[in-house]
Design a protein around this motif. Structure first.
Motif, short mmCIF file in Angstrom:
data_model
loop_
_atom_site.label_atom_id
_atom_site.label_comp_id
_atom_site.label_asym_id
_atom_site.label_seq_id
_atom_site.Cartn_x
_atom_site.Cartn_y
_atom_site.Cartn_z
N CYS A 150 38.39 -49.01 78.96
CA CYS A 150 37.50 -47.97 78.31
C CYS A 150 36.75 -48.02 77.22
N ALA A 174 34.34 -51.15 77.96
CA ALA A 174 32.97 -51.00 78.51
C ALA A 174 32.34 -50.32 77.44
N SER A 175 33.21 -49.68 76.59
CA SER A 175 32.03 -49.23 74.76
C SER A 175 32.02 -50.63 74.60
N THR A 186 29.91 -43.21 79.17
CA THR A 186 30.79 -42.87 80.24
C THR A 186 32.12 -43.63 80.18
N ALA A 187 32.29 -44.44 79.34
CA ALA A 187 33.63 -43.70 78.78
C ALA A 187 34.78 -43.17 79.18
N VAL A 206 35.36 -41.48 82.20
CA VAL A 206 36.32 -42.53 82.64
C VAL A 206 37.75 -41.97 82.69
N LEU A 220 31.90 -46.25 86.34
CA LEU A 220 32.20 -47.06 85.61
C LEU A 220 30.15 -48.23 85.80
N CYS A 221 30.59 -48.28 87.34
CA CYS A 221 29.23 -48.41 88.41
C CYS A 221 27.71 -47.97 87.82
N GLY A 238 27.51 -46.72 84.82
CA GLY A 238 27.12 -47.06 83.20
C GLY A 238 26.47 -48.66 83.65
N GLU A 257 31.35 -56.98 82.17
CA GLU A 257 31.56 -56.13 82.95
C GLU A 257 32.03 -56.75 83.59
N VAL A 283 35.92 -55.99 82.81
CA VAL A 283 36.64 -54.45 83.17
C VAL A 283 37.08 -54.38 84.47
N PHE A 284 35.87 -54.88 85.19
CA PHE A 284 36.41 -54.01 87.16
C PHE A 284 37.01 -54.58 87.48
#
Length: 503
Positions: free
Chosen positions: A104, A107-108, A245-246, A249, A349-350, A352, A455, A458-459
């Motif tokens: 998270c 992602a942020s 988004t985070a 999650v 996340l997708c 986001g 990204e 992240v995934f």
């Protein structure tokens, strides 16, 4: 300290808080402080995750009891202690919490540009509360962490959320707080009767069946809102839509598991008779949640709202599995909780990824994304398939076990659970088709950049987990086995003893 002489659980719990305090001391130019806050939060959360892997490697799967136990006198005069430990039911949720936190934060990294220091502090405090809640073995300590989660999440939604963030954050806070007040009254009643709030001690304390009913209802008021069960779910879509988004999650990945964890940790072992009496009621609510919220998801035009309603449907399968009271149903519920944490977190996340580029979550705004973002479309497809319980991915083993466990209770209950898989395929494939395929009708979509290296990073762990859990589920189920079997035996023995006494 625990038996090994090292307070691992306390370190896991409070190290994020230490990182948050360090971030608060940062001084200097705003941009420099923001960058340092990001890196401090990331490294703190990565260290916590690395430490949590010790639980994974050193956990004794054959032991159904609590491990890594720590105990310290706190308010000993009134029977309250600082007591921490994990068993097969809680250990993997500690790992889930420590895994999703650095994801998270990554992602942020670019999405949050205002009040970055405060945002990172809120996330680290949230991690402390989540880990502490899963480790707590004293009711008062548990309650502090259980309610403490509300504060940072309230701020994450209310400060960094969307246009209706204040409304959504207050609705989230008030819904969850109201039920928790009733749970506190039940905890005080247990303390009054037993003279202690120690959870393992209360497991051995016999509670009269008549009293169990009232305590169960008090716990239900809190846990049902947290799950959330139908019809207590209305706060969730608003919270998800308005949260960054985070925040979505963590909300879907961990916070929704708190209510189901409460049923497993307290309602079943402490209140076996009341749990059995209310099981048909839980089945009814769970099946309504699976069917109704799946149909509502089909009607959504906002991607986040669709995934939020899908979470309610998946958690309906979880609560149904918990109240089957057999090993298959309970193991399936636990596995589904874990897989949903990974898959739903990845789906948010997708969303986001697209929102950061287009600043819209409307499904109709997209179309043909697979032609311009092929890597993204592949990742989105994998998690869509995992969400619909495609064999070989994370969503399948847990839901299959719940159906098997439900079949042992009643074929119609199993049919209600199976509907979740069918309807889930309908709304998730509807979403993917409209976003990824078709003609590109808007010119501004043609210039979208595919996923960045950050990204991809992240995934990557979520993709690995989604495949690993689907291909080799036993590596996760083995953690539950001993604790689940012990819970089933205890539940059956309690009911048998009551039947014998009645005879």
């Amino acid at each position: 300290m625990n038996a090994a002489g090292f307070p691992l659980l306390s370190l896991l719990t409070f190290l994020p808080l230490a990182g948050a305090l360090f971030i608060l001391t940062l001084r200097g130019e705003e941009k420099v402080v923001a960058e340092n806050a990001r890196w401090t939060a990331l490294w703190t959360s990565l260290i916590v995750f690395a430490l949590s892997l010790i639980l994974w490697f050193r956990f004794d799967k054959a032991d159904p009891g609590f491990q890594f136990v720590e105990r310290l006198d706190w308010l000993a005069d009134i029977g309250i202690t600082y007591h921490m430990g994990v068993d097969g039911i809680s250990v993997l949720f500690v790992l889930l919490s420590t895994l999703l936190t650095p994801i998270c934060i990554l992602a942020s990294w670019d999405a949050i540009q205002n009040r970055v220091r405060e945002y990172m502090v809120a996330f680290l405090v949230l991690e402390t509360m989540m880990v502490g809640m899963f480790c707590a073995l004293d009711f008062i300590v548990f309650y502090i962490f259980f309610e403490g989660v509300l504060i940072p999440m309230f701020l994450i939604i209310g400060v960094w959320g969307g246009k209706r963030r204040v409304y959504a954050s207050f609705k989230f806070f008030l819904y969850t707080l109201l039920g928790s007040v009733l749970m506190l009254l039940a905890i005080l009643l247990l303390w009054y009767r037993a003279g202690t709030t120690d959870i393992p001690t209360l497991f051995q304390h016999a509670i009269p069946p008549a009293l169990q009913t009232w305590i169960f209802l008090a716990f239900f008021a809190s846990f049902a809102v947290k799950v959330p069960m139908w019809p207590f779910h209305t706060w969730l879509p608003d919270a998800h839509v308005e949260a960054p988004t985070a925040g979505s999650v963590i909300l879907a990945g961990v916070l929704l598991k708190m209510g189901a964890y409460g049923f497993l940790r307290f309602s079943l072992p402490m209140l076996p008779h009341a749990s059995a009496d209310f099981a048909p009621f839980i089945y009814a609510l769970s099946i309504i949640a699976v069917v109704y919220t799946s149909l509502v998801a089909l009607a959504q035009e906002d991607m986040k709202k669709l995934i939020a309603y899908s979470s309610v449907a998946h958690m309906g399968i979880v609560t149904l599995g918990i109240f089957t009271f057999n090993a298959q149903g309970l193991s399936g519920a636990l596995f589904t909780m874990l897989s949903h944490g990974v898959v739903s977190g990845a789906l948010f996340l997708c969303v986001g990824v697209l929102y950061d580029r287009v600043h819209s979550r409307e499904i109709a705004r997209y179309g043909g994304v697979a032609k311009i973002m092929p890597a993204y479309a592949l990742v989105f497809m994998l998690f869509t398939m995992a969400s619909v319980a495609l064999p070989g991915l994370a969503g399948f083993p847990g839901e299959l076990l719940v159906i098997v466990g439900a079949w042992k209770i009643n074929p119609w209950v199993a049919f209600g659970a199976a509907l979740g898989m069918i309807l889930g395929a309908a709304y998730m494939l509807f979403l993917y088709k409209r976003v990824a395929f078709g003609r590109i009708t808007r010119e501004d979509l043609r210039g979208l950049a595919d996923m960045s290296p950050r990204e991809h990073l992240v995934f990557a762990p979520l993709i690995l987990l989604a495949v690993w859990m689907g291909v080799h589920p036993q590596s996760f189920l083995s953690f539950f086995e001993a604790s689940v079997n012990a819970l089933v035996v205890r539940h059956e023995a309690a009911l048998a003893a009551t039947r014998l006494a009645g005879m």
